[in-house]
Design a protein around this motif. Structure first.
Motif, mmCIF file in Angstrom:
data_model
loop_
_atom_site.group_PDB
_atom_site.id
_atom_site.type_symbol
_atom_site.label_atom_id
_atom_site.label_comp_id
_atom_site.label_asym_id
_atom_site.label_seq_id
_atom_site.Cartn_x
_atom_site.Cartn_y
_atom_site.Cartn_z
ATOM 1 N N LYS A 1 10.532 4.057 1.730
ATOM 2 C CA LYS A 1 11.374 5.080 1.098
ATOM 3 C C LYS A 1 12.038 5.969 2.150
ATOM 4 O O LYS A 1 13.214 6.329 2.024
ATOM 5 C CB LYS A 1 10.540 5.928 0.146
ATOM 6 C CG LYS A 1 10.120 5.209 -1.126
ATOM 7 C CD LYS A 1 9.359 6.149 -2.045
ATOM 8 C CE LYS A 1 8.975 5.451 -3.349
ATOM 9 N NZ LYS A 1 8.227 6.355 -4.248
ATOM 10 N N ASP B 1 0.833 -1.194 0.000
ATOM 11 C CA ASP B 1 0.000 0.000 0.000
ATOM 12 C C ASP B 1 0.877 1.257 0.000
ATOM 13 O O ASP B 1 2.030 1.215 0.442
ATOM 14 C CB ASP B 1 -0.925 -0.008 1.216
ATOM 15 C CG ASP B 1 -0.147 -0.048 2.523
ATOM 16 O OD1 ASP B 1 0.222 1.025 3.016
ATOM 17 O OD2 ASP B 1 0.121 -1.169 3.021
ATOM 18 N N PRO B 2 0.371 2.355 -0.519
ATOM 19 C CA PRO B 2 1.183 3.578 -0.666
ATOM 20 C C PRO B 2 1.801 4.068 0.642
ATOM 21 O O PRO B 2 2.932 4.543 0.652
ATOM 22 C CB PRO B 2 0.197 4.591 -1.237
ATOM 23 C CG PRO B 2 -0.839 3.756 -1.924
ATOM 24 C CD PRO B 2 -0.966 2.504 -1.108
ATOM 25 N N GLN B 3 1.058 3.945 1.753
ATOM 26 C CA GLN B 3 1.594 4.428 3.025
ATOM 27 C C GLN B 3 2.818 3.625 3.442
ATOM 28 O O GLN B 3 3.827 4.186 3.886
ATOM 29 C CB GLN B 3 0.510 4.347 4.108
ATOM 30 C CG GLN B 3 0.965 4.899 5.457
ATOM 31 C CD GLN B 3 -0.137 4.838 6.506
ATOM 32 O OE1 GLN B 3 -1.237 4.374 6.214
ATOM 33 N NE2 GLN B 3 0.160 5.306 7.703
ATOM 34 N N ARG B 4 2.733 2.295 3.288
ATOM 35 C CA ARG B 4 3.869 1.450 3.622
ATOM 36 C C ARG B 4 5.041 1.735 2.693
ATOM 37 O O ARG B 4 6.207 1.727 3.114
ATOM 38 C CB ARG B 4 3.441 -0.024 3.514
ATOM 39 C CG ARG B 4 4.554 -1.020 3.774
ATOM 40 C CD ARG B 4 5.161 -0.866 5.151
ATOM 41 N NE ARG B 4 6.173 -1.858 5.428
ATOM 42 C CZ ARG B 4 7.066 -1.773 6.395
ATOM 43 N NH1 ARG B 4 7.071 -0.707 7.191
ATOM 44 N NH2 ARG B 4 7.939 -2.735 6.584
ATOM 45 N N ASP C 1 12.941 9.485 0.455
ATOM 46 C CA ASP C 1 11.840 10.441 0.498
ATOM 47 C C ASP C 1 12.323 11.865 0.226
ATOM 48 O O ASP C 1 11.512 12.785 0.104
ATOM 49 C CB ASP C 1 11.156 10.387 1.864
ATOM 50 C CG ASP C 1 12.136 10.637 3.011
ATOM 51 O OD1 ASP C 1 13.332 10.316 2.852
ATOM 52 O OD2 ASP C 1 11.697 11.168 4.051
ATOM 53 N N GLU D 1 5.811 4.572 1.291
ATOM 54 C CA GLU D 1 6.448 5.814 1.720
ATOM 55 C C GLU D 1 7.315 5.596 2.956
ATOM 56 O O GLU D 1 8.364 6.211 3.106
ATOM 57 C CB GLU D 1 5.395 6.885 1.999
ATOM 58 C CG GLU D 1 4.655 7.368 0.758
ATOM 59 C CD GLU D 1 5.590 7.987 -0.257
ATOM 60 O OE1 GLU D 1 6.559 8.652 0.150
ATOM 61 O OE2 GLU D 1 5.365 7.787 -1.475
ATOM 62 N N GLN D 2 6.882 4.709 3.835
ATOM 63 C CA GLN D 2 7.680 4.404 5.025
ATOM 64 C C GLN D 2 9.002 3.726 4.640
ATOM 65 O O GLN D 2 10.045 4.014 5.217
ATOM 66 C CB GLN D 2 6.880 3.509 5.975
ATOM 67 C CG GLN D 2 5.692 4.187 6.622
ATOM 68 C CD GLN D 2 4.888 3.231 7.487
ATOM 69 O OE1 GLN D 2 5.133 2.026 7.490
ATOM 70 N NE2 GLN D 2 3.935 3.769 8.231
#
Length: 342
Positions: A72, A64-67, A78, A69-70
């Motif tokens: 990265k 999922d996108p949130q994971r 990031d 980003e974490q």
């Protein structure tokens, strides 16, 4: 000389900056970065865990996108590339080589752990190469054109033409497999810690023999031929004829008068060869003999896109190379006082 030294030290800064910048820009366009490597390993592990049945975890299909980003943020991706580059330079200015993405260790610690293997190979190769090449080159120069010169030149060229890993395979098959005189892998035996110190030394030499032979047979060719050519050039000069006319023996002429002038190209390359012995890793030889050294570390860090290891080792080895090159240039003055940097 001091002005020259100061100028060379200043020139190291843009050189080091250019090497790091070019490498950093190149790796930005290399596919399969650390985030992709992490996700691929996670999918492979989760997929293997669900082969026997049960519901498949959604990480096997995607993240999922949130994971994402974490992940990265965990690797520092990031931030835009220019911020990451300047942050890396600030770390290197403090001689902080960073932290490995996948081994969870400082890069400096990884280099320190792998250094004994590469140092063992490099130092033995360096010592044996110079110990054989210099006397052989002198003997070839004294007997130039003789049968000894022709035969040794042929042997040297054949040894130089054979790749080290090919020779290593042959040595493993003959002396490690068929005759079983030497071990097939490792730098020491598994029970090395239980042995006495004399037995440890014998065990270490027993394991290092085949890898060193694989590297050394082709490495002394250049030094031997360079020594021969340098001696031949000096022997033909006028001061040698004068020394012989004074009644000096041939040994005194060669080792007291000719040696110092003929060794200038050899001695000036000595610092680079000596320092390189500590930090030079041979990937194929280390892989062939199952030796976990710097060559294997560099290869694995490139394959796994472990950028802190890639950039940290690049910074350290480039800096050492620049300093060693400067020391080699300064050796010209030490060997031949006639050289002036101005």
């Amino acid at each position: 000389m001091w002005a020259y030294l100061f100028k060379r030290l200043l020139l190291m800064i843009p050189t080091l900056f250019g090497v790091l910048l070019l490498t950093f820009v190149v790796i930005q366009f290399v596919p399969g970065g650390p985030v992709d490597q992490y996700l691929a390993e996670a999918r492979a592990g989760l997929g293997a865990g669900t082969e026997g049945g049960g519901s498949a975890y959604r990480g096997a299909q995607g993240v999922d996108p949130q994971r994402l980003e974490q992940i990265k943020a965990l690797y520092g991706f990031d931030k835009p590339p220019h911020e990451r580059f300047w942050q890396m330079l600030r770390q290197f200015a403090r001689f902080d080589l960073g932290q490995s993405f996948f081994q969870n260790k400082p890069v400096a610690q990884l280099i320190w752990e792998k250094l004994p293997v590469s140092m063992s190979l490099g130092l033995w190769t360096f010592v044996i190469s110079y110990a054989v090449a210099v006397p052989l080159g002198v003997a070839k120069a004294v007997r130039a054109g003789s049968r000894f010169d022709v035969v040794t030149s042929l042997i040297i060229l054949v040894a130089y033409a054979i790749p080290g890993f090919v020779l290593g395979v042959a040595l493993l098959v003959v002396f490690g497999g068929q005759l079983q005189w030497f071990p097939l892998r490792g730098l020491v035996s598994d029970h090395w810690a239980e042995l006495s110190w004399p037995a440890r030394i014998v065990d270490y030499l027993w394991h290092i023999t085949l890898p060193v032979l694989s590297m050394v047979l082709g490495s002394f060719a250049v030094t031997a031929m360079l020594t021969k050519n340098a001696f031949l050039e000096e022997i033909r000069k006028q001061y040698v004829l004068v020394a012989r006319a004074k009644g000096l023996s041939e040994r005194q002429v060669l080792w007291k008068h000719v040696l110092r002038n003929a060794m200038i190209p050899i001695v000036t390359g000595f610092p680079a060869a000596f320092i390189g012995a500590f930090f030079t890793g041979s990937l194929l030889i280390e892989t062939l003999f199952s030796l976990d050294g710097l060559g294997l570390l560099s290869y694995e860090s490139v394959i796994r896109r472990d950028y802190p290891v890639v950039m940290g080792t690049l910074f350290l080895f480039t800096l050492i190379g620049l300093v060693t090159k400067l020391v080699s240039d300064l050796c010209y003055v030490w060997v031949d006082p006639r050289v002036k940097f101005d």
